[in-house]
Design a protein around this motif. Structure first.
Motif, short mmCIF file in Angstrom:
data_model
loop_
_atom_site.label_atom_id
_atom_site.label_comp_id
_atom_site.label_asym_id
_atom_site.label_seq_id
_atom_site.Cartn_x
_atom_site.Cartn_y
_atom_site.Cartn_z
N ALA A 2 -30.89 -38.27 23.12
CA ALA A 2 -30.44 -37.16 23.08
C ALA A 2 -30.07 -36.61 24.06
O ALA A 2 -29.45 -38.00 25.33
CB ALA A 2 -32.22 -37.17 23.79
N ARG A 3 -29.10 -35.94 24.42
CA ARG A 3 -28.04 -35.80 25.53
C ARG A 3 -28.69 -34.48 26.42
O ARG A 3 -29.52 -34.09 26.12
CB ARG A 3 -26.88 -34.92 25.13
N LYS A 27 -24.28 -38.64 28.12
CA LYS A 27 -24.38 -39.20 26.68
C LYS A 27 -25.81 -39.08 25.52
O LYS A 27 -26.24 -40.25 26.20
CB LYS A 27 -23.08 -39.59 26.46
N ASP A 28 -24.94 -38.52 24.85
CA ASP A 28 -26.18 -39.30 24.07
C ASP A 28 -26.49 -40.88 23.98
O ASP A 28 -25.41 -41.54 23.30
CB ASP A 28 -25.96 -39.28 22.84
N ILE A 62 -31.86 -30.22 27.32
CA ILE A 62 -31.67 -31.69 26.40
C ILE A 62 -31.27 -31.35 25.11
O ILE A 62 -31.93 -29.75 24.27
CB ILE A 62 -32.81 -32.23 26.44
N ASP A 63 -30.37 -31.83 25.03
CA ASP A 63 -29.65 -31.65 22.86
C ASP A 63 -29.79 -29.68 23.45
O ASP A 63 -30.08 -29.26 22.30
CB ASP A 63 -30.04 -32.21 21.83
N ASP A 64 -28.60 -29.91 24.97
CA ASP A 64 -28.73 -28.45 24.18
C ASP A 64 -30.01 -27.15 24.59
O ASP A 64 -29.10 -26.39 24.88
CB ASP A 64 -27.70 -27.98 23.47
N ARG A 65 -30.88 -27.62 24.77
CA ARG A 65 -32.26 -26.92 24.73
C ARG A 65 -33.05 -26.65 26.38
O ARG A 65 -33.27 -27.75 26.69
CB ARG A 65 -32.89 -27.36 23.94
N GLY A 171 -37.31 -40.08 23.25
CA GLY A 171 -34.97 -38.80 23.59
C GLY A 171 -34.37 -39.97 24.28
O GLY A 171 -33.26 -40.60 24.46
N THR A 204 -30.94 -42.98 25.07
CA THR A 204 -30.77 -42.34 26.24
C THR A 204 -30.90 -42.99 27.75
O THR A 204 -32.88 -42.25 27.68
CB THR A 204 -30.81 -41.13 26.48
#
Length: 391
Positions: A2-3, A27-28, A62-65, A171, A204
Motif C-alpha cells: 500500500a501507498r 511509496k508502495d 492509504i492508496d489515496d483513500r 498492506g 510497505t
C-alpha cells in the motif's frame, strides 16, 4: 502492499507541539525509517498512522483513500511494539492466531467451550492454523509453537511478534523500535531477518528507531525528525553525503562529523590562524565546514588524496582509540587548537600504525560540506585558488 501519504500532520499534548506539520509520501512496498532522538515525535507519528492516536490536523491516506477518521482495524495495518505485547498465558501458535480469530470469528465462536460447537469456528480454524504454520515456517519458529512467551529468548519473542502481525496480510507494517530490547549481537541478526522479510513480502514498512545504524542499513529512505519537525527525507547515502543542514549532518554518521568555523574573504578563506587556498564564489563572512572523520588523511598514508588542490593542515593527537579494524584519533588542528577533531583511519591489513604525536593531514576540497550562519547547507563547493585566480 500500500501507498501511505501523510499531509501536514500536527499533534500537541498539554499545549506542547509534538508534531509540527509532517508531510511524507511512502511509496508502495517501500521501507521507510523514522529516525531521531528520543522525544522527537517519531513514535507519536507511528501511532497516528496506526489509528491509536488522532492528529489535531492533517490528513492520512492509504492508496489515496482518506483514513484519518477510520478505526485502526479498518486500515489494514499491522504494528509490532517495542515490548512485543504477547499474551503470556497463550502459546506461540495461539498468540499468532489471535488476530485472525478476532477478525474472522463472531464473539460466541471465540469462546473455548462454545467455539467447539460453532460451525463458523469449525470452518475457519483449519485455514487459520494453515496460515499460522506458513508464517511460522517463513520466520523459522515452527519448533516454538507450543511454548509460551516466558519460555522464549528475546529474539524468539521478537519473531513471534512479527509473525502475529504478518498472519493478517497487512498492506502496511509498522514497527516501533523493535530491536531496542535485544543485545548487540542479536540486533544484527534480527536486523538482517527484518530486511529479508521486507524483500520477500513486498509490504510497505514504516520503522521507528533512534539508532542511525538500523535506519541506514535497512531502509530504502530515511526520514529524520527533530523536535517534531521533519528535517530531511532521502536515501541513507543522500542524508550522509548531502545533508540539508547542520543538524542532519551531525546526526547521520558515526563517529560524528567535525565542524570547523571559517571566515571567507573575496579571494581566500581562513581557518583559525591559517589561510586556505579556497574561496566561495560571491560569498564572504562566517561559515562552517563539515568534514567527515574518514575524509582527513595523515600525510604519507596510502589513501591520502594526491592533488595540487589538496589542503594540508598540521594535526596534534591527544587520544587514539584502537577499534581493531580501524583507529579513531582525537586531537585538533594546529590552526584551530580549541576545536576537537576526530580522524577515522582504516588499518592496513589489521597492522598497528605508528603515528607521531603531531603530523600533517591532507584534505580534498570536494570533501568539505559548507553551512551558512543559520546552519543551512550551501550546495556550492569551495573553489581552489591558484596564483590568485579562481580555478
Amino acid at each position: 502492499m500500500a501507498r501511505l501519504q501523510l499531509k501536514s500532520i500536527r499533534k500537541s499534548f498539554d499545549g506542547n507541539d509534538i508534531l509540527k506539520g509532517i508531510s511524507i509520501d511512502v511509496k508502495d512496498g517501500e521501507f521507510l525509517s523514522l529516525v531521531g532522538e528520543s522525544g522527537c515525535g517519531k513514535s507519536t507519528l507511528l501511532r497516528i498512522i496506526s489509528g491509536l492516536e488522532v492528529p489535531d490536523s492533517g490528513e492520512i491516506l492509504i492508496d489515496d483513500r482518506p483514513v484519518t477518521s477510520e478505526a485502526p482495524k479498518a486500515r489494514n495495518i499491522a504494528m509490532v511494539f517495542q515490548d512485543y505485547a504477547l499474551y503470556p498465558h497463550m502459546t506461540v501458535a495461539e498468540n499468532m492466531a489471535m488476530p485472525l480469530i478476532m477478525a474472522r470469528l463472531p464473539l460466541h465462536a471465540r469462546l473455548p467451550l462454545a467455539g467447539r460447537f460453532s460451525p463458523a469456528a469449525r470452518r475457519a480454524r483449519p485455514d487459520i492454523s494453515d496460515k499460522v504454520r506458513a508464517v511460522a515456517a517463513q520466520l523459522r519458529i515452527e519448533h516454538l509453537m507450543e511454548r509460551r512467551p516466558g519460555q522464549l529468548s528475546g529474539g524468539q519473542r521478537q519473531r513471534v511478534a512479527l509473525g502475529r502481525a504478518l498472519v493478517r496480510d497487512p498492506g502496511i507494517f509498522l514497527m516501533d523500535e523493535p530491536l531496542s530490547n535485544l543485545d548487540a549481537k542479536l540486533r544484527v541478526e534480527v536486523r538482517k531477518e527484518i530486511t529479508e522479510l521486507h524483500a520477500a513480502s513486498g509490504l510497505t514498512f514504516v520503522y521507528v528507531t533512534h539508532d542511525q545504524t538500523e535506519a541506514m542499513t535497512m531502509s530504502d529512505r530515511v526520514a529524520l525528525l527533530q523536535k517534531g519537525t521533519l528535517l530531511q527525507v532521502g536515501a541513507p547515502g543522500q542524508l550522509y553525503a548531502d545533508p540539508a543542514n547542520i543538524e542532519v549532518a551531525r546526526f547521520i554518521g558515526s563517529p560524528e562529523i567535525n565542524f570547523l568555523p571559517v571566515e571567507a574573504a573575496s579571494d581566500m578563506m581562513r581557518l583559525g590562524n591559517q589561510h586556505l587556498p579556497l574561496r566561495l564564489s560571491g560569498r564572504t563572512g562566517g561559515f562552517t565546514f563539515g568534514l567527515r572523520p574518514e575524509a582527513i588523511h595523515p600525510a604519507g598514508f596510502a589513501a591520502a588524496p594526491a592533488s595540487a588542490d589538496t589542503i594540508r593542515l598540521s594535526f596534534r593527537r591527544t587520544l587514539v582509540e584502537d577499534l581493531g579494524h580501524e583507529l579513531l584519533i582525537h586531537g585538533a588542528f594546529a590552526a584551530l587548537p580549541e576545536t576537537d577533531v576526530r580522524v577515522r583511519l582504516q588499518k592496513s591489513h589489521g597492522r598497528p600504525l605508528d603515528l607521531p604525536e603531531s603530523f600533517d593531514t591532507l584534505i580534498a576540497p570536494e570533501d568539505l560540506l559548507v553551512f551558512d550562519e543559520f546552519g543551512k547547507r550551501i550546495q556550492q563547493k569551495p573553489l581552489p585558488v591558484r596564483q590568485g585566480v579562481v580555478a
